[in-house]
Design a protein around this motif. Sequence first.
Motif, PDB file in Angstrom:
ATOM      1  N   LEU A   8       0.811  -1.219   0.000  1.00  0.00           N
ATOM      2  CA  LEU A   8       0.000   0.000   0.000  1.00  0.00           C
ATOM      3  C   LEU A   8       0.849   1.276   0.000  1.00  0.00           C
ATOM      4  CD1 LEU A   8      -2.960  -1.008   2.323  1.00  0.00           C
ATOM      5  CD2 LEU A   8      -2.803  -1.132  -0.171  1.00  0.00           C
ATOM      6  N   GLN A   9       2.147   1.142  -0.256  1.00  0.00           N
ATOM      7  CA  GLN A   9       3.003   2.315  -0.368  1.00  0.00           C
ATOM      8  C   GLN A   9       2.658   3.074  -1.644  1.00  0.00           C
ATOM      9  OE1 GLN A   9       7.056   0.618  -0.081  1.00  0.00           O
ATOM     10  NE2 GLN A   9       7.349   2.184   1.494  1.00  0.00           N
ATOM     11  N   PRO A  10       2.618   4.410  -1.565  1.00  0.00           N
ATOM     12  CA  PRO A  10       2.373   5.193  -2.775  1.00  0.00           C
ATOM     13  C   PRO A  10       3.518   5.027  -3.765  1.00  0.00           C
ATOM     14  CG  PRO A  10       2.159   6.553  -0.796  1.00  0.00           C
ATOM     15  CD  PRO A  10       2.727   5.237  -0.380  1.00  0.00           C
ATOM     16  N   LEU A  11       3.177   4.864  -5.043  1.00  0.00           N
ATOM     17  CA  LEU A  11       4.188   4.749  -6.093  1.00  0.00           C
ATOM     18  C   LEU A  11       4.275   6.019  -6.924  1.00  0.00           C
ATOM     19  CD1 LEU A  11       3.427   1.155  -7.389  1.00  0.00           C
ATOM     20  CD2 LEU A  11       5.267   1.873  -5.876  1.00  0.00           C
ATOM     21  N   GLY A  12       3.177   6.672  -7.095  1.00  0.00           N
ATOM     22  CA  GLY A  12       3.190   7.871  -7.912  1.00  0.00           C
ATOM     23  C   GLY A  12       1.792   8.403  -8.111  1.00  0.00           C
ATOM     24  N   LYS A  13       1.764   9.574  -8.674  1.00  0.00           N
ATOM     25  CA  LYS A  13       0.499  10.240  -8.914  1.00  0.00           C
ATOM     26  C   LYS A  13       0.166  10.149 -10.402  1.00  0.00           C
ATOM     27  CE  LYS A  13      -1.748  14.463  -7.479  1.00  0.00           C
ATOM     28  NZ  LYS A  13      -1.564  15.791  -6.891  1.00  0.00           N
ATOM     29  N   ILE A  14      -1.062   9.806 -10.696  1.00  0.00           N
ATOM     30  CA  ILE A  14      -1.515   9.705 -12.078  1.00  0.00           C
ATOM     31  C   ILE A  14      -2.498  10.835 -12.329  1.00  0.00           C
ATOM     32  CG2 ILE A  14      -2.735   8.284 -13.758  1.00  0.00           C
ATOM     33  CD1 ILE A  14      -1.823   5.849 -12.104  1.00  0.00           C
ATOM     34  N   GLU A  15      -2.155  11.653 -13.300  1.00  0.00           N
ATOM     35  CA  GLU A  15      -3.052  12.753 -13.624  1.00  0.00           C
ATOM     36  C   GLU A  15      -4.146  12.268 -14.573  1.00  0.00           C
ATOM     37  OE1 GLU A  15      -1.410  16.542 -14.558  1.00  0.00           O
ATOM     38  OE2 GLU A  15       0.419  16.112 -13.450  1.00  0.00           O
ATOM     39  N   ILE A  16      -5.338  12.751 -14.328  1.00  0.00           N
ATOM     40  CA  ILE A  16      -6.470  12.418 -15.183  1.00  0.00           C
ATOM     41  C   ILE A  16      -6.532  13.459 -16.295  1.00  0.00           C
ATOM     42  CG2 ILE A  16      -8.971  12.087 -15.291  1.00  0.00           C
ATOM     43  CD1 ILE A  16      -7.483  10.017 -13.546  1.00  0.00           C
ATOM     44  N   SER A  17      -6.562  12.985 -17.526  1.00  0.00           N
ATOM     45  CA  SER A  17      -6.627  13.896 -18.671  1.00  0.00           C
ATOM     46  C   SER A  17      -8.065  14.301 -18.945  1.00  0.00           C
ATOM     47  CB  SER A  17      -6.047  13.212 -19.913  1.00  0.00           C
ATOM     48  OG  SER A  17      -4.706  12.845 -19.688  1.00  0.00           O
ATOM     49  N   SER A  18      -8.216  15.546 -19.301  1.00  0.00           N
ATOM     50  CA  SER A  18      -9.556  16.044 -19.634  1.00  0.00           C
ATOM     51  C   SER A  18      -9.952  15.537 -21.021  1.00  0.00           C
ATOM     52  CB  SER A  18      -9.570  17.573 -19.638  1.00  0.00           C
ATOM     53  OG  SER A  18      -8.820  18.060 -20.746  1.00  0.00           O
ATOM     54  N   PRO A  19     -11.249  15.471 -21.291  1.00  0.00           N
ATOM     55  CA  PRO A  19     -11.697  15.088 -22.636  1.00  0.00           C
ATOM     56  C   PRO A  19     -11.123  16.019 -23.707  1.00  0.00           C
ATOM     57  CG  PRO A  19     -13.532  14.996 -21.114  1.00  0.00           C
ATOM     58  CD  PRO A  19     -12.377  15.625 -20.372  1.00  0.00           C
ATOM     59  N   GLU A  20     -10.955  17.294 -23.377  1.00  0.00           N
ATOM     60  CA  GLU A  20     -10.404  18.251 -24.346  1.00  0.00           C
ATOM     61  C   GLU A  20      -8.945  17.930 -24.672  1.00  0.00           C
ATOM     62  OE1 GLU A  20     -13.867  19.739 -22.316  1.00  0.00           O
ATOM     63  OE2 GLU A  20     -11.941  19.199 -21.436  1.00  0.00           O
ATOM     64  N   TRP A  21      -8.183  17.577 -23.638  1.00  0.00           N
ATOM     65  CA  TRP A  21      -6.786  17.224 -23.853  1.00  0.00           C
ATOM     66  C   TRP A  21      -6.677  15.972 -24.723  1.00  0.00           C
ATOM     67  CZ3 TRP A  21      -3.533  13.125 -22.981  1.00  0.00           C
ATOM     68  CH2 TRP A  21      -2.174  13.378 -23.062  1.00  0.00           C
ATOM     69  N   VAL A  22      -7.500  14.979 -24.425  1.00  0.00           N
ATOM     70  CA  VAL A  22      -7.487  13.739 -25.205  1.00  0.00           C
ATOM     71  C   VAL A  22      -7.853  14.036 -26.658  1.00  0.00           C
ATOM     72  CG1 VAL A  22      -8.576  11.479 -25.501  1.00  0.00           C
ATOM     73  CG2 VAL A  22      -7.968  12.278 -23.204  1.00  0.00           C
ATOM     74  N   GLN A  23      -8.864  14.852 -26.874  1.00  0.00           N
ATOM     75  CA  GLN A  23      -9.272  15.206 -28.240  1.00  0.00           C
ATOM     76  C   GLN A  23      -8.146  15.931 -28.968  1.00  0.00           C
ATOM     77  OE1 GLN A  23     -11.929  14.202 -29.877  1.00  0.00           O
ATOM     78  NE2 GLN A  23     -11.352  15.307 -31.695  1.00  0.00           N
ATOM     79  N   LYS A  24      -7.466  16.847 -28.272  1.00  0.00           N
ATOM     80  CA  LYS A  24      -6.350  17.575 -28.882  1.00  0.00           C
ATOM     81  C   LYS A  24      -5.248  16.614 -29.312  1.00  0.00           C
ATOM     82  CE  LYS A  24      -2.846  21.041 -27.944  1.00  0.00           C
ATOM     83  NZ  LYS A  24      -2.040  21.642 -26.919  1.00  0.00           N
ATOM     84  N   LYS A  25      -4.905  15.679 -28.425  1.00  0.00           N
ATOM     85  CA  LYS A  25      -3.852  14.713 -28.741  1.00  0.00           C
ATOM     86  C   LYS A  25      -4.270  13.777 -29.871  1.00  0.00           C
ATOM     87  CE  LYS A  25      -1.054  16.502 -25.991  1.00  0.00           C
ATOM     88  NZ  LYS A  25       0.056  17.288 -26.543  1.00  0.00           N
ATOM     89  N   PHE A  26      -5.543  13.422 -29.911  1.00  0.00           N
ATOM     90  CA  PHE A  26      -6.053  12.601 -31.000  1.00  0.00           C
ATOM     91  C   PHE A  26      -5.894  13.332 -32.331  1.00  0.00           C
ATOM     92  CE2 PHE A  26      -9.540  11.486 -33.855  1.00  0.00           C
ATOM     93  CZ  PHE A  26      -9.278  10.141 -34.032  1.00  0.00           C
ATOM     94  N   GLN A  27      -6.256  14.606 -32.339  1.00  0.00           N
ATOM     95  CA  GLN A  27      -6.137  15.401 -33.564  1.00  0.00           C
ATOM     96  C   GLN A  27      -4.676  15.550 -33.990  1.00  0.00           C
ATOM     97  OE1 GLN A  27      -8.587  16.143 -35.573  1.00  0.00           O
ATOM     98  NE2 GLN A  27     -10.050  15.275 -34.129  1.00  0.00           N
ATOM     99  N   GLU A  28      -3.785  15.730 -33.030  1.00  0.00           N
ATOM    100  CA  GLU A  28      -2.359  15.822 -33.341  1.00  0.00           C
ATOM    101  C   GLU A  28      -1.848  14.520 -33.958  1.00  0.00           C
ATOM    102  OE1 GLU A  28      -0.384  16.983 -29.727  1.00  0.00           O
ATOM    103  OE2 GLU A  28      -1.280  18.980 -29.755  1.00  0.00           O
ATOM    104  N   ALA A  29      -2.269  13.409 -33.398  1.00  0.00           N
ATOM    105  CA  ALA A  29      -1.858  12.110 -33.941  1.00  0.00           C
ATOM    106  C   ALA A  29      -2.421  11.901 -35.343  1.00  0.00           C
ATOM    107  CB  ALA A  29      -2.313  10.984 -33.012  1.00  0.00           C
ATOM    108  N   LYS A  31      -3.161  14.188 -37.474  1.00  0.00           N
ATOM    109  CA  LYS A  31      -2.438  15.091 -38.373  1.00  0.00           C
ATOM    110  C   LYS A  31      -1.047  14.538 -38.705  1.00  0.00           C
ATOM    111  CE  LYS A  31      -0.908  19.899 -38.694  1.00  0.00           C
ATOM    112  NZ  LYS A  31      -0.815  21.190 -38.015  1.00  0.00           N
ATOM    113  N   ALA A  32      -0.408  13.873 -37.737  1.00  0.00           N
ATOM    114  CA  ALA A  32       0.938  13.341 -37.931  1.00  0.00           C
ATOM    115  C   ALA A  32       0.953  12.044 -38.738  1.00  0.00           C
ATOM    116  CB  ALA A  32       1.603  13.106 -36.575  1.00  0.00           C
ATOM    117  N   PHE A  33      -0.171  11.341 -38.801  1.00  0.00           N
ATOM    118  CA  PHE A  33      -0.186  10.019 -39.427  1.00  0.00           C
ATOM    119  C   PHE A  33       0.262  10.012 -40.890  1.00  0.00           C
ATOM    120  CE2 PHE A  33      -2.171   6.512 -41.719  1.00  0.00           C
ATOM    121  CZ  PHE A  33      -1.545   5.452 -41.074  1.00  0.00           C
ATOM    122  N   PRO A  34      -0.169  10.962 -41.731  1.00  0.00           N
ATOM    123  CA  PRO A  34       0.302  10.909 -43.121  1.00  0.00           C
ATOM    124  C   PRO A  34       1.824  10.951 -43.242  1.00  0.00           C
ATOM    125  CG  PRO A  34      -1.578  12.373 -42.955  1.00  0.00           C
ATOM    126  CD  PRO A  34      -1.175  12.013 -41.541  1.00  0.00           C
TER     127      PRO A  34
END
Length: 71
Positions: A8-29, A31-34
Amino acid sequence: MTRNPATLQPLGKIEISSPEWVQKKFQEAKKAFPGWAALSYSERADYLLRAKEYILAHLDEIAQVISQDNG
């Protein structure tokens, strides 16, 4: 917070991504795919081999984190 289930020792903190952040990263990916698709097999293999070398160079650290995360 993620914890080692055995201790039960803490290992680290995980940040929760907002839907907007996920959408932005999806769009970036998207755009980069071609550019990725335009690379030759050999060029793509070079990127994957570099990733493999990084993983192998950090294998002990990666294994330790996975072990702690799974208890």
